[in-house]
Design a protein around this motif. Structure first.
Motif, short mmCIF file in Angstrom:
data_model
loop_
_atom_site.label_atom_id
_atom_site.label_comp_id
_atom_site.label_asym_id
_atom_site.label_seq_id
_atom_site.Cartn_x
_atom_site.Cartn_y
_atom_site.Cartn_z
N ALA A 42 -33.12 23.60 -9.78
CA ALA A 42 -33.00 24.89 -8.80
C ALA A 42 -32.55 26.64 -9.64
N GLU A 43 -31.83 26.05 -10.53
CA GLU A 43 -31.58 27.83 -11.57
C GLU A 43 -32.82 28.38 -12.08
N LYS A 44 -33.85 26.98 -12.25
CA LYS A 44 -34.75 27.97 -13.44
C LYS A 44 -36.19 28.42 -12.17
N VAL A 45 -35.78 27.40 -11.28
CA VAL A 45 -37.00 28.24 -9.98
C VAL A 45 -36.25 29.65 -9.73
N LYS A 46 -35.24 29.67 -9.66
CA LYS A 46 -34.43 30.78 -9.20
C LYS A 46 -34.97 32.25 -10.78
N ARG A 47 -34.13 31.76 -12.01
CA ARG A 47 -34.52 32.82 -13.20
C ARG A 47 -35.74 33.27 -12.94
N THR A 48 -36.80 31.92 -12.49
CA THR A 48 -38.40 32.33 -12.91
C THR A 48 -38.69 32.96 -11.53
#
Length: 57
Positions: A42-48
């Motif tokens: 979820a954090e990786k998607v948010k950062r992307t």
């Protein structure tokens, strides 16, 4: 397998991530590796998404 701070940094592709911030993900998962991976995903998607928005703006 015990997930470490380095695992969090590698998963997020963020080598400069603070150890305290990475530890918060580990603590938030309460020892559940699946939960940790879900939090990190979820954090990786948010950062992307944030980076994509910045490129458009």
């Amino acid at each position: 397998m015990v997930k470490t701070i380095q695992y969090v940094k590698d998963f997020l592709d963020a080598p400069n991530l603070s150890d305290m911030y990475a530890q918060k993900f580990i603590d938030g998962a309460h020892g559940d590796e699946i939960t940790l991976d879900e939090l990190l995903f979820a954090e990786k998607v948010k950062r992307t998404t944030i980076n994509a928005i910045r490129e458009v703006s």
